[in-house]
Design an enzyme around this catalytic site. Sequence first.
Site, PDB file in Angstrom:
ATOM      1  N   ASP A  27      33.140  39.897  36.227  1.00  0.00           N
ATOM      2  CA  ASP A  27      33.120  38.957  37.353  1.00  0.00           C
ATOM      3  C   ASP A  27      31.969  37.955  37.214  1.00  0.00           C
ATOM      4  O   ASP A  27      31.087  37.881  38.058  1.00  0.00           O
ATOM      5  CB  ASP A  27      33.017  39.737  38.669  1.00  0.00           C
ATOM      6  CG  ASP A  27      34.135  40.759  38.825  1.00  0.00           C
ATOM      7  OD1 ASP A  27      35.089  40.482  39.558  1.00  0.00           O
ATOM      8  OD2 ASP A  27      34.072  41.815  38.171  1.00  0.00           O
ATOM      9  N   ASP A  29      37.913  38.802  35.581  1.00  0.00           N
ATOM     10  CA  ASP A  29      37.460  37.686  36.403  1.00  0.00           C
ATOM     11  C   ASP A  29      36.435  36.903  35.598  1.00  0.00           C
ATOM     12  O   ASP A  29      35.256  36.765  35.961  1.00  0.00           O
ATOM     13  CB  ASP A  29      36.901  38.143  37.751  1.00  0.00           C
ATOM     14  CG  ASP A  29      38.012  38.349  38.784  1.00  0.00           C
ATOM     15  OD1 ASP A  29      39.206  38.188  38.420  1.00  0.00           O
ATOM     16  OD2 ASP A  29      37.700  38.669  39.939  1.00  0.00           O
ATOM     17  N   TYR A  73      35.865  31.654  37.345  1.00  0.00           N
ATOM     18  CA  TYR A  73      36.099  31.416  38.770  1.00  0.00           C
ATOM     19  C   TYR A  73      36.304  29.936  39.035  1.00  0.00           C
ATOM     20  O   TYR A  73      35.827  29.095  38.268  1.00  0.00           O
ATOM     21  CB  TYR A  73      34.888  31.910  39.579  1.00  0.00           C
ATOM     22  CG  TYR A  73      34.844  33.401  39.733  1.00  0.00           C
ATOM     23  CD1 TYR A  73      35.580  34.039  40.727  1.00  0.00           C
ATOM     24  CD2 TYR A  73      34.087  34.177  38.876  1.00  0.00           C
ATOM     25  CE1 TYR A  73      35.552  35.422  40.869  1.00  0.00           C
ATOM     26  CE2 TYR A  73      34.051  35.565  39.014  1.00  0.00           C
ATOM     27  CZ  TYR A  73      34.782  36.171  40.014  1.00  0.00           C
ATOM     28  OH  TYR A  73      34.753  37.534  40.147  1.00  0.00           O
ATOM     29  N   ASN A  75      42.114  39.363  38.548  1.00  0.00           N
ATOM     30  CA  ASN A  75      43.038  38.684  39.458  1.00  0.00           C
ATOM     31  C   ASN A  75      42.737  37.195  39.569  1.00  0.00           C
ATOM     32  O   ASN A  75      43.662  36.370  39.692  1.00  0.00           O
ATOM     33  CB  ASN A  75      43.016  39.349  40.835  1.00  0.00           C
ATOM     34  CG  ASN A  75      41.627  39.438  41.433  1.00  0.00           C
ATOM     35  OD1 ASN A  75      40.741  40.077  40.876  1.00  0.00           O
ATOM     36  ND2 ASN A  75      41.421  38.803  42.589  1.00  0.00           N
ATOM     37  N   HIS A  82      40.348  45.843  35.112  1.00  0.00           N
ATOM     38  CA  HIS A  82      39.599  45.009  36.059  1.00  0.00           C
ATOM     39  C   HIS A  82      39.407  45.717  37.390  1.00  0.00           C
ATOM     40  O   HIS A  82      38.309  45.722  37.958  1.00  0.00           O
ATOM     41  CB  HIS A  82      40.306  43.682  36.287  1.00  0.00           C
ATOM     42  CG  HIS A  82      39.607  42.811  37.297  1.00  0.00           C
ATOM     43  ND1 HIS A  82      38.332  42.333  37.106  1.00  0.00           N
ATOM     44  CD2 HIS A  82      39.982  42.377  38.545  1.00  0.00           C
ATOM     45  CE1 HIS A  82      37.951  41.621  38.157  1.00  0.00           C
ATOM     46  NE2 HIS A  82      38.929  41.652  39.051  1.00  0.00           N
ATOM     47  N   HIS A  86      36.279  46.034  47.969  1.00  0.00           N
ATOM     48  CA  HIS A  86      37.726  46.190  47.749  1.00  0.00           C
ATOM     49  C   HIS A  86      38.173  47.645  47.832  1.00  0.00           C
ATOM     50  O   HIS A  86      39.336  47.921  48.133  1.00  0.00           O
ATOM     51  CB  HIS A  86      38.112  45.611  46.390  1.00  0.00           C
ATOM     52  CG  HIS A  86      37.940  44.124  46.296  1.00  0.00           C
ATOM     53  ND1 HIS A  86      38.696  43.243  47.038  1.00  0.00           N
ATOM     54  CD2 HIS A  86      37.102  43.372  45.545  1.00  0.00           C
ATOM     55  CE1 HIS A  86      38.330  42.000  46.746  1.00  0.00           C
ATOM     56  NE2 HIS A  86      37.359  42.053  45.857  1.00  0.00           N
ATOM     57  N   HIS A 107      35.827  43.841  39.451  1.00  0.00           N
ATOM     58  CA  HIS A 107      36.508  43.529  40.713  1.00  0.00           C
ATOM     59  C   HIS A 107      35.566  43.600  41.908  1.00  0.00           C
ATOM     60  O   HIS A 107      35.372  42.588  42.587  1.00  0.00           O
ATOM     61  CB  HIS A 107      37.731  44.418  40.925  1.00  0.00           C
ATOM     62  CG  HIS A 107      38.669  43.914  41.983  1.00  0.00           C
ATOM     63  ND1 HIS A 107      39.077  42.592  42.050  1.00  0.00           N
ATOM     64  CD2 HIS A 107      39.287  44.551  43.013  1.00  0.00           C
ATOM     65  CE1 HIS A 107      39.899  42.439  43.071  1.00  0.00           C
ATOM     66  NE2 HIS A 107      40.036  43.609  43.672  1.00  0.00           N
ATOM     67  N   ASP A 108      35.019  44.769  42.210  1.00  0.00           N
ATOM     68  CA  ASP A 108      33.974  44.812  43.232  1.00  0.00           C
ATOM     69  C   ASP A 108      32.684  44.286  42.607  1.00  0.00           C
ATOM     70  O   ASP A 108      32.275  44.742  41.525  1.00  0.00           O
ATOM     71  CB  ASP A 108      33.771  46.233  43.762  1.00  0.00           C
ATOM     72  CG  ASP A 108      34.595  46.500  45.005  1.00  0.00           C
ATOM     73  OD1 ASP A 108      34.792  45.553  45.796  1.00  0.00           O
ATOM     74  OD2 ASP A 108      35.049  47.647  45.193  1.00  0.00           O
ATOM     75  N   HIS A 109      32.030  43.330  43.310  1.00  0.00           N
ATOM     76  CA  HIS A 109      30.857  42.648  42.753  1.00  0.00           C
ATOM     77  C   HIS A 109      29.603  43.480  42.983  1.00  0.00           C
ATOM     78  O   HIS A 109      28.726  43.135  43.769  1.00  0.00           O
ATOM     79  CB  HIS A 109      30.724  41.258  43.380  1.00  0.00           C
ATOM     80  CG  HIS A 109      31.877  40.363  43.073  1.00  0.00           C
ATOM     81  ND1 HIS A 109      31.931  39.045  43.473  1.00  0.00           N
ATOM     82  CD2 HIS A 109      33.022  40.587  42.379  1.00  0.00           C
ATOM     83  CE1 HIS A 109      33.067  38.502  43.058  1.00  0.00           C
ATOM     84  NE2 HIS A 109      33.739  39.423  42.392  1.00  0.00           N
TER      85      HIS A 109
END
Length: 330
Positions: free
Chosen positions: A49, A82, A85, A120, A213, A222, A248-250
């Site tokens: 991410d 990710d 962005y 995503n 991811h 999430h 996914h979770d930052h």
Amino acid sequence: MSGFSNMFMKSILFTISFGLCVLYASAELHKFAHSSKHDGSLNFLVLGDWGRRGAYNQSEIAFQMGKVGEKLDIDFVVSTGDNFYDNGLTSDQDTAFEESFTNVYTAKSLQKQWYSVLGNHDYRGDVEAQLSPFLKQIDNRWLCLRSFIVDSELVEIFFVDTTPFVEKYFTETKHKYDWQGIIPQKSYITNLLKDLELAIKESTAQWKIVVGHHAIRSVGHHGDTQELIKQLLPILQENDVDFYMNGHDHCLEHISDTESSIQFLTSGAGSKAWRGDIQETNQGGLHFFYDGQGFMSVKLTQTDATIEFYDVSGNVLHRLTSSKNLRSSM
């Protein structure tokens, strides 16, 4: 052109463009050989991410990765998705590729192979652009496929395309996703899981790692991904997978599976973080959670694994060690 001929031509293209030794685990999962060190060990970094043209401390994280990468003499970098962005790449000519990747991860120690999966946000852009061999002509570190395997003999790392598992992406209207090559969704997932299960079962590596991811278990924003719990987790539990790594979770996380020896490791803090929330009702097996930017390192030998989580200043926040006996050659 027949489906077989098309797949054969793609295989040739991957071989020529990536310049790596490509083996075949199945019809769909390309296997890339990546040698361990002379002493049989392997070191790598894990980041997720991240792609924001250096913003949200992305450049600061890259600097610390360079220092840790040099200290550990890393063999490669794993990206948990990710990568760009907010909406992936618009084409393989998109300047975001160089602005968010080439121009940010400039340290000498990071000039190694990067193995990347899609997230995503990447699916909101032109997916084929991120998969395009043309990007490797711009920066030869780049390798991104939907699902594939990296084999160093010591460890096999199974990269899984998790975005198509998540049902809500197919129904939400806020964002448009590039599902070319995915539809029909059910067939795509069925075939992927079949190929993945076969490849993991046949693996004789001392360590088995799966990278996706989306989190299987997470206490972050999430939370758990129910589709992965139902469809992917049983395969991992039944086939002695050691670690599942995701973004996914930052944040940074370490959670133990309550039904097997799998350790769930989240490294999704490559840029924007600090969401400020944690799911208090979902903390079974939780060892570590950090809501800020950071990354992860992995050191493997035949008998030991050491995984460390770092913050934006390079401080070690959490360390996980795991040992196992040598796998029998019989």
